[in-house]
Each structure stands twice: as C-alpha cells, then as structure tokens.
Design a protein around this motif. Structure first.
Motif, PDB file in Angstrom:
ATOM      1  N   GLY A 158     -10.356   1.947   4.898  1.00 48.09           N
ATOM      2  CA  GLY A 158     -10.414   2.997   5.908  1.00 48.09           C
ATOM      3  C   GLY A 158      -9.046   3.530   6.268  1.00 48.09           C
ATOM      4  N   PHE A 159      -8.057   2.643   6.252  1.00 47.04           N
ATOM      5  CA  PHE A 159      -6.679   3.024   6.569  1.00 47.04           C
ATOM      6  C   PHE A 159      -6.170   4.063   5.566  1.00 47.04           C
ATOM      7  CE2 PHE A 159      -2.108   1.914   5.759  1.00 47.04           C
ATOM      8  CZ  PHE A 159      -1.580   2.371   6.964  1.00 47.04           C
ATOM      9  N   PHE A 160      -6.417   3.840   4.276  1.00 45.10           N
ATOM     10  CA  PHE A 160      -5.952   4.784   3.256  1.00 45.10           C
ATOM     11  C   PHE A 160      -6.889   5.991   3.125  1.00 45.10           C
ATOM     12  CE2 PHE A 160      -3.865   0.819   1.795  1.00 45.10           C
ATOM     13  CZ  PHE A 160      -2.553   1.277   1.744  1.00 45.10           C
ATOM     14  N   ALA A 161      -8.176   5.794   3.411  1.00 46.77           N
ATOM     15  CA  ALA A 161      -9.140   6.882   3.264  1.00 46.77           C
ATOM     16  C   ALA A 161      -8.944   7.976   4.303  1.00 46.77           C
ATOM     17  CB  ALA A 161     -10.566   6.336   3.345  1.00 46.77           C
ATOM     18  N   GLN A 162      -8.098   7.737   5.293  1.00 50.51           N
ATOM     19  CA  GLN A 162      -7.786   8.796   6.255  1.00 50.51           C
ATOM     20  C   GLN A 162      -7.220  10.034   5.558  1.00 50.51           C
ATOM     21  OE1 GLN A 162      -5.737   7.390  10.033  1.00 50.51           O
ATOM     22  NE2 GLN A 162      -5.555   5.542   8.784  1.00 50.51           N
ATOM     23  N   ASP A 163      -6.619   9.827   4.382  1.00 45.50           N
ATOM     24  CA  ASP A 163      -5.963  10.927   3.672  1.00 45.50           C
ATOM     25  C   ASP A 163      -6.857  11.587   2.634  1.00 45.50           C
ATOM     26  OD1 ASP A 163      -3.541  10.548   5.078  1.00 45.50           O
ATOM     27  OD2 ASP A 163      -3.018   8.886   3.747  1.00 45.50           O
ATOM     28  N   VAL A 164      -8.128  11.157   2.532  1.00 40.72           N
ATOM     29  CA  VAL A 164      -9.057  11.825   1.627  1.00 40.72           C
ATOM     30  C   VAL A 164      -9.411  13.183   2.232  1.00 40.72           C
ATOM     31  CG1 VAL A 164     -11.360  11.757   0.597  1.00 40.72           C
ATOM     32  CG2 VAL A 164     -10.013   9.655   0.776  1.00 40.72           C
ATOM     33  N   PRO A 165      -9.257  14.274   1.470  1.00 42.32           N
ATOM     34  CA  PRO A 165      -9.577  15.601   2.006  1.00 42.32           C
ATOM     35  C   PRO A 165     -11.007  15.660   2.548  1.00 42.32           C
ATOM     36  CG  PRO A 165      -8.436  15.796  -0.086  1.00 42.32           C
ATOM     37  CD  PRO A 165      -8.749  14.346   0.090  1.00 42.32           C
ATOM     38  N   GLU A 166     -11.171  16.391   3.627  1.00 40.57           N
ATOM     39  CA  GLU A 166     -12.464  16.450   4.295  1.00 40.57           C
ATOM     40  C   GLU A 166     -13.563  16.940   3.364  1.00 40.57           C
ATOM     41  OE1 GLU A 166     -14.497  18.456   8.289  1.00 40.57           O
ATOM     42  OE2 GLU A 166     -12.353  18.699   7.864  1.00 40.57           O
ATOM     43  N   GLU A 167     -13.264  17.910   2.514  1.00 39.96           N
ATOM     44  CA  GLU A 167     -14.293  18.434   1.621  1.00 39.96           C
ATOM     45  C   GLU A 167     -14.759  17.394   0.614  1.00 39.96           C
ATOM     46  OE1 GLU A 167     -10.416  20.496   0.211  1.00 39.96           O
ATOM     47  OE2 GLU A 167     -11.171  19.445   1.986  1.00 39.96           O
ATOM     48  N   LEU A 168     -13.874  16.442   0.246  1.00 38.02           N
ATOM     49  CA  LEU A 168     -14.280  15.373  -0.651  1.00 38.02           C
ATOM     50  C   LEU A 168     -15.153  14.362   0.064  1.00 38.02           C
ATOM     51  CD1 LEU A 168     -11.044  14.654  -2.726  1.00 38.02           C
ATOM     52  CD2 LEU A 168     -13.154  15.753  -3.492  1.00 38.02           C
ATOM     53  N   GLN A 169     -14.839  14.082   1.325  1.00 38.42           N
ATOM     54  CA  GLN A 169     -15.647  13.146   2.086  1.00 38.42           C
ATOM     55  C   GLN A 169     -17.064  13.672   2.239  1.00 38.42           C
ATOM     56  OE1 GLN A 169     -13.760  12.100   5.786  1.00 38.42           O
ATOM     57  NE2 GLN A 169     -11.768  11.817   4.835  1.00 38.42           N
ATOM     58  N   LYS A 170     -17.221  14.949   2.508  1.00 33.66           N
ATOM     59  CA  LYS A 170     -18.546  15.535   2.681  1.00 33.66           C
ATOM     60  C   LYS A 170     -19.305  15.615   1.366  1.00 33.66           C
ATOM     61  CE  LYS A 170     -17.345  18.395   6.689  1.00 33.66           C
ATOM     62  NZ  LYS A 170     -17.222  19.781   7.200  1.00 33.66           N
ATOM     63  N   ALA A 171     -18.557  15.740   0.267  1.00 39.53           N
ATOM     64  CA  ALA A 171     -19.209  15.963  -1.024  1.00 39.53           C
ATOM     65  C   ALA A 171     -19.556  14.683  -1.759  1.00 39.53           C
ATOM     66  CB  ALA A 171     -18.309  16.822  -1.915  1.00 39.53           C
ATOM     67  N   ARG A 172     -19.205  13.531  -1.201  1.00 35.70           N
ATOM     68  CA  ARG A 172     -19.447  12.281  -1.924  1.00 35.70           C
ATOM     69  C   ARG A 172     -20.930  12.092  -2.194  1.00 35.70           C
ATOM     70  NH1 ARG A 172     -15.864   9.262  -3.248  1.00 35.70           N
ATOM     71  NH2 ARG A 172     -17.124   7.400  -3.431  1.00 35.70           N
ATOM     72  N   PRO A 173     -21.321  11.792  -3.433  1.00 33.37           N
ATOM     73  CA  PRO A 173     -22.732  11.690  -3.787  1.00 33.37           C
ATOM     74  C   PRO A 173     -23.402  10.491  -3.140  1.00 33.37           C
ATOM     75  CG  PRO A 173     -21.365  10.928  -5.599  1.00 33.37           C
ATOM     76  CD  PRO A 173     -20.425  11.519  -4.578  1.00 33.37           C
ATOM     77  N   ILE A 174     -24.682  10.635  -2.887  1.00 36.90           N
ATOM     78  CA  ILE A 174     -25.474   9.564  -2.297  1.00 36.90           C
ATOM     79  C   ILE A 174     -26.622   9.246  -3.252  1.00 36.90           C
ATOM     80  CG2 ILE A 174     -26.935   8.889  -0.358  1.00 36.90           C
ATOM     81  CD1 ILE A 174     -25.345  10.817   1.367  1.00 36.90           C
ATOM     82  N   ALA A 175     -26.788   7.996  -3.556  1.00 37.96           N
ATOM     83  CA  ALA A 175     -27.860   7.614  -4.467  1.00 37.96           C
ATOM     84  C   ALA A 175     -29.213   7.929  -3.836  1.00 37.96           C
ATOM     85  CB  ALA A 175     -27.769   6.119  -4.798  1.00 37.96           C
ATOM     86  N   GLU A 176     -30.135   8.468  -4.662  1.00 37.82           N
ATOM     87  CA  GLU A 176     -31.431   8.852  -4.140  1.00 37.82           C
ATOM     88  C   GLU A 176     -32.341   7.651  -3.939  1.00 37.82           C
ATOM     89  OE1 GLU A 176     -32.976  11.730  -6.819  1.00 37.82           O
ATOM     90  OE2 GLU A 176     -31.471  13.267  -6.308  1.00 37.82           O
ATOM     91  N   SER A 177     -32.121   6.586  -4.662  1.00 45.27           N
ATOM     92  CA  SER A 177     -32.939   5.386  -4.516  1.00 45.27           C
ATOM     93  C   SER A 177     -32.036   4.169  -4.516  1.00 45.27           C
ATOM     94  CB  SER A 177     -33.942   5.298  -5.668  1.00 45.27           C
ATOM     95  OG  SER A 177     -33.259   5.249  -6.904  1.00 45.27           O
ATOM     96  N   PRO A 178     -32.510   3.042  -3.965  1.00 44.41           N
ATOM     97  CA  PRO A 178     -31.668   1.843  -3.892  1.00 44.41           C
ATOM     98  C   PRO A 178     -31.203   1.401  -5.273  1.00 44.41           C
ATOM     99  CG  PRO A 178     -33.632   1.611  -2.534  1.00 44.41           C
ATOM    100  CD  PRO A 178     -33.818   2.844  -3.351  1.00 44.41           C
ATOM    101  N   THR A 179     -29.937   1.146  -5.426  1.00 45.93           N
ATOM    102  CA  THR A 179     -29.399   0.642  -6.679  1.00 45.93           C
ATOM    103  C   THR A 179     -29.510  -0.875  -6.680  1.00 45.93           C
ATOM    104  OG1 THR A 179     -27.192   0.403  -5.769  1.00 45.93           O
ATOM    105  CG2 THR A 179     -27.766   2.552  -6.719  1.00 45.93           C
ATOM    106  N   PRO A 180     -29.386  -1.517  -7.834  1.00 49.15           N
ATOM    107  CA  PRO A 180     -29.421  -2.985  -7.864  1.00 49.15           C
ATOM    108  C   PRO A 180     -28.395  -3.601  -6.913  1.00 49.15           C
ATOM    109  CG  PRO A 180     -29.604  -2.127 -10.074  1.00 49.15           C
ATOM    110  CD  PRO A 180     -29.318  -0.945  -9.187  1.00 49.15           C
ATOM    111  N   LEU A 181     -27.195  -3.017  -6.890  1.00 50.36           N
ATOM    112  CA  LEU A 181     -26.146  -3.550  -6.024  1.00 50.36           C
ATOM    113  C   LEU A 181     -26.547  -3.448  -4.559  1.00 50.36           C
ATOM    114  CD1 LEU A 181     -23.319  -4.758  -6.447  1.00 50.36           C
ATOM    115  CD2 LEU A 181     -22.397  -2.498  -5.994  1.00 50.36           C
ATOM    116  N   ASN A 182     -27.084  -2.296  -4.163  1.00 50.82           N
ATOM    117  CA  ASN A 182     -27.479  -2.119  -2.774  1.00 50.82           C
ATOM    118  C   ASN A 182     -28.668  -2.988  -2.399  1.00 50.82           C
ATOM    119  OD1 ASN A 182     -25.459  -0.258  -2.336  1.00 50.82           O
ATOM    120  ND2 ASN A 182     -26.739   1.502  -2.815  1.00 50.82           N
ATOM    121  N   ARG A 183     -29.553  -3.220  -3.357  1.00 51.06           N
ATOM    122  CA  ARG A 183     -30.703  -4.069  -3.064  1.00 51.06           C
ATOM    123  C   ARG A 183     -30.264  -5.504  -2.799  1.00 51.06           C
ATOM    124  NH1 ARG A 183     -36.496  -3.506  -6.023  1.00 51.06           N
ATOM    125  NH2 ARG A 183     -37.690  -4.477  -4.359  1.00 51.06           N
TER     126      ARG A 183
END
Length: 577
Positions: A331-356
C-alpha cells in the motif's frame, strides 16, 4: 539481519508448506499488452548511473494469476574475481495490465535477508505486482548461483573482499534503478527500494547513495551496525572473523562498517523521510536488532515517532505479522499508481482457485480467532484413518471457554469432555468427573496446561493464516496448484513449487468455502480426512456444553481436569507428522 535470518526464512517456508496454498497458471481476464519482453530478446540500457551502457537478456516468462514474472540477466557494474558473481539473475514482477504506451507505474527493488533465501522478497514482489507496482528481485553478490562452493561465506575469506562486496551491493541497486528507469511501463521518477532485515539495512544505505530512489520501505531494520555485531548472538561468526584480523585490517573493517552504516548517510535520506516517503516496520521485541538501534536510525531520519512497531513480536516471530507487513508495504508503494490504472484493474468474474483457497483459510482461522456470536457456536466434525487407527472427532466451540469434544482419538480411545459452567470429563467406564460444579470459581481455558511451545506455534500460525487469507498473491511465488473437475465437485491439488514430494488435495462440493475431503500425500504415507460438518455461528442447543445426564458423577479438582485436557491436546499434537 544476521545468522538468525536463516530461521526467519525457514519459518516462512514452513508456514507456506503448512497451509498449502498455491499459485496458478491462469491470467485475469483482459488483454495483455506487449511491452517488448519475450524470451530470447536482448535490450540495451544507455542511460546509466555510471555512464556505461549495458544489455540485458530475457530468458523466460512465467504467468501467474495476477501478474507475470520475467526472468532477466544483466552484468553487474562490478567485475569480481568470481565469473558467476559478475552476472545478476533478475526476477521482474510485472502486473498483467501493463502497456508500453499507457500510464507509467511505480517500481520497487526488493532486497533479501542474510541467508540468501528469496522466499520473503518473492512474496513481496508478487503482492506489489498484484497492487499494480512492478518489482525486481535478485540475489546479492556471492549469493545463490552467484557464489562459489561456500556461497556467501566466501565473503569472509578476505577482509578487503568483504568491504568490496558492501560497495558492490549499493552499485547493483543503482544498476537495478537503471534497468527499471529504462522500462517503458515504469515511471522513472517513482522507483523505490524495500528490504527485510539485512536487506533493509542495505536498502537504507543504498537509498542514501541513489538520489533517484523515491520511496524506501525498511522492514526489521536499524542503524549502529557495530552495536548489532557486538551484541547479537547471531553475529558471533562475524565477531570471530573480525577477531582474527590484524589490528590494521580490523581498523579497516570497522571503518567500512561505519561507512556502510545507514546512520552515517541518514542526512541524505532525511528529506525524503520527512516527506513521508520512508516506511519503517519493526518488531518491538527484536532480539537481533535492538530497539535502540532502530530508534537511532529513525531519529537520524527524523521519523522516530512514525515507526510502525509490531508489539509482542521478535525478529523471528514477526513472521506472524507477515501478511500485515506485506499489505502495508504494498500500500505504501501503491500510492504512486496512477488513478486511471487503479480504476482499470481487472476483476475476475468467478472465484479463482487461489481465491477459493483464501476463502477456505479465512473460515478455518475464524474458528480459532473469532468468538461465536451470542446464542451460537462453531462446529467441526471430521474423520480419518491413520496407520490403522480411527479418528472421528466432533468439536463444538462456544463463547468464552465453553466447548465440547467427543469422539475416537486413535489409540487414546474414546473421548468425551467439555466445559459449560464448569469443566467435565467422561471416563471410559461412563463415570463423569465434574470440576466442582456450583463452586464460585471462574472457568479457565481448556488449553491452560497445553505445552507452551504448542500454544505459541498455534497462535502465530493462526495469526499468519488469517492475514494471508486476505493476501493470496503473497503465496503465488512458492506454490503450485492443479484444478480438476470431479464427480464430487472441484478438486484442488496443492504443493510447494519445485517439490512434489508432498501434496494436499482439497475437494469442494458446490459453492462451499470448505472442502468435503482433504487428502495429504507424502513419500511415506497418505491420509484422507473427511469433514462431516463445518459451521460457523450455528445456533447452539441447550445443554450442549453440559456433561451427559444419567451416569454417576464424581466431583474433582478443576485444575486436575485442566491438566487432563492439556495431556489430551499434547497427545494429539504428538500424533501429527
């Protein structure tokens, strides 16, 4: 910082192997952008800190669920007498949504602990990339494939080499900065450095020497290296090395320590620290880097009142706070991620094995860490056969110290015990031993007489599991997963990366977060555990925490029962592999 770092790295590896969470070859939805990184490609960096261009070659790419790892090799800015030490193998952690023409993102150089284990910084790199921050990880001089037969111990073979290695490390951080600044997807004005233990001390000194470093995260760090070496038990090999030197050589080494000490050059980093761009996370009970050493460095940087202290934890037990550390650092370093990239980050449509599996971990740790709500209880019922012995156990946890345990515990036999208003235990004859019912005594934890080392392991494991459940990306660098569809549902087989000798298979039915079956397979045995029932905050039945009625009752000392409970848990723990 010193030899004890080996234990920190081992603890991380043990923790990862224990929980069996995995990495996946899948990539999140969304078109991957071409940034010119393909196996076999050679690119040149012309703008460098020392005015000497260099080339790097891409040797491979591994794709993960939330990022990709690009393997790169380039020459060290220092040529030593050991040929393999002069080539730096780099792991470049890159978010999946990078673009050569889109907004540029921050990047971080991650520096490892003393024993050379890369597990912790690989975890950090994966979490950073999952937060949209690029990162590089590489072995420091004489570590890993860069070392000789004795590895980093070769550094101590000759005093001047030891001092040269310190300087080589700082120069290699500057070369890594050159590499990142040359990348089209990286913002050259937002390059940072992060280190853990020894890596943190090196990171501080490197940031002082490299003005292009925008942010620095120092984890388990401190200054006054001479004091650390003079007092830490883990520094004994280094003290013996210094003691064998001649007076002239010893003076040079001590002076080298002073020059390398981050306190010496703290004034060069102070402005960035005062601007909030230096993060210090330290263990309040650190037995390797004394708190006074941390205070000295923080004071020299002007941020003594901003240190994040991990209360109750030491240098090695800080592993229990690893997920918190990783998230806070990312979070400390992610402060410098451009706002448009933060909004555009993809979200998985269904639970992945890792998330499950992360969801499974969350529920597992809730059983231990979260008290049931009023009028409810947690329920676990599992069964297994281990080397011809039957284990069939029902555990019900209530509020406070309420519990009920019954079932077959292998050779220990039939067990029935619990605690409501008072503790009780049913003997094999059916007699109920009741712990002074009706007496004006407070109930104690049923774990009161469990071995202290078991309780500490349980506490730190559960704390770490609870945090890692919310940071699944931290586990991807070290573990592998295979997903299969079965008649029972979905089967996930998990094993440590590069080691298939032990595997855990979780079989899920429907959309449940908890598996119906857990299979554990190693080279010498296989165990199948069936989870018959799993419920959190289930309605509690009246009298569930009271002893069975109808049998003969004998009143006994409560402490005697607590000792029996402790013996029961200690026995069960001894049966574990």
């Amino acid at each position: 910082m010193l030899a004890g770092d080996r234990q920190l790295g081992k603890l991380a590896g043990i923790l990862i192997a224990f929980i069996g969470v995995c990495s996946s070859g899948a990539v999140l939805s969304g078109e991957e952008q071409d940034v010119g990184l393909r196996p076999g490609v050679t690119l040149t960096v012309t703008d460098t800190f020392d005015g000497r261009p260099f080339s790097y070659q891409v040797t491979g790419i591994t794709r993960k669920e939330n990022y990709q790892v690009v393997f790169v090799r380039y020459p060290s800015p220092v040529e030593s007498e050991l040929p393999q030490n002069n080539i730096i193998p780099v792991e470049y952690y890159l978010p999946t949504d990078v673009s050569a023409t889109g907004p540029k993102r921050p990047a971080v150089i991650c520096l490892h602990i003393l024993d050379g284990s890369l597990e912790l910084v690989r975890m950090l790199g994966s979490v950073l990339a999952s937060h949209g921050v690029a990162a590089v990880v590489f072995p420091l001089p004489y570590y890993g494939e860069r070392g000789g037969p004795s590895g980093p111990r070769d550094i101590l073979g000759e005093p001047q080499r030891f001092l040269r290695v310190l300087e080589q490390t700082y120069l290699e951080v500057r070369r890594a900065t050159d590499f990142l600044a040359s990348r089209p997807e990286v913002n050259p004005q937002r390059i940072g450095v992060a280190g853990i233990s020894l890596g943190a001390i090196v990171a501080a000194s490197a940031a002082e020497r490299e003005p292009r470093i925008w942010r620095a995260a120092l984890i388990l760090s401190g200054g006054d290296i001479l004091k650390i070496v003079a007092t830490a038990r883990e520094a004994e090999p280094l003290r013996e090395f210094i003691g064998r030197l001649s007076e002239e050589e010893r003076a040079k080494v001590i002076e080298g320590f002073r020059e390398a000490d981050p306190i010496t050059g703290a004034h060069l980093l102070r402005e960035r620290a005062l601007a909030g761009r230096v993060l210090m996370i330290n263990a309040a009970e650190d037995e390797v880097i004394p708190r006074d050493c941390t205070d000295q460095l923080a004071a020299a940087l002007g941020i003594k009142d901003r240190v994040v202290w991990l209360e109750g934890l030491g240098h090695y037990t800080a592993i229990a706070a690893l997920p918190e550390i990783l998230q806070q650092t990312a979070g400390f370093f992610a402060q410098d991620v451009p706002e448009e990239l933060q909004k555009a980050r993809p979200i998985a449509e269904s639970p992945t094995p890792l998330n499950r599996i992360a969801a499974c971990l969350r529920e597992m740790t809730q059983f231990y860490t979260e008290e049931p709500r009023a009028g409810t209880c947690h329920i676990l019922h599992l069964a297994s056969e281990v080397e011809g012995q039957t284990f069939d156990v029902l555990l019900i946890r209530g509020r406070g110290h309420q519990f009920r345990l019954e079932g077959q515990l292998g050779s220990f036999g039939r067990v029935m015990a619990g605690q409501g208003d008072y503790p009780w235990l049913v003997a094999r004859t059916g007699k109920v031993f009741a712990g002074e019912p009706g007496a004006p005594l407070e109930t104690k934890s049923p774990l009161t007489y469990v071995q202290g080392v078991l309780l500490e392991r349980l506490r730190f494991t559960m704390l770490a599991l609870a945090g890692l459940a919310g940071t699944p990306a931290a586990l991807e660098p070290l573990l592998q997963i295979k997903e299969e569809k079965t008649q029972e549902g979905v089967s996930l087989t998990v094993w440590p990366a590069g080691n298939e000798s032990s595997k855990i298979t979780l079989t899920f039915g429907g959309l449940s977060n908890m598996p119906n079956v857990v299979g554990i397979a190693s080279t010498d045995q296989s165990v199948t555990i069936r989870i018959k029932s799993w419920q959190l905050h289930a309605p509690v039945s009246a009298g569930v925490f009271s002893p069975p009625a109808g049998g003969s009752v004998q009143n006994v000392s409560r402490n005697d029962l607590y000792r029996m409970f402790g013996a029961l848990v200690n026995f069960a723990a001894e049966q574990l592999p």
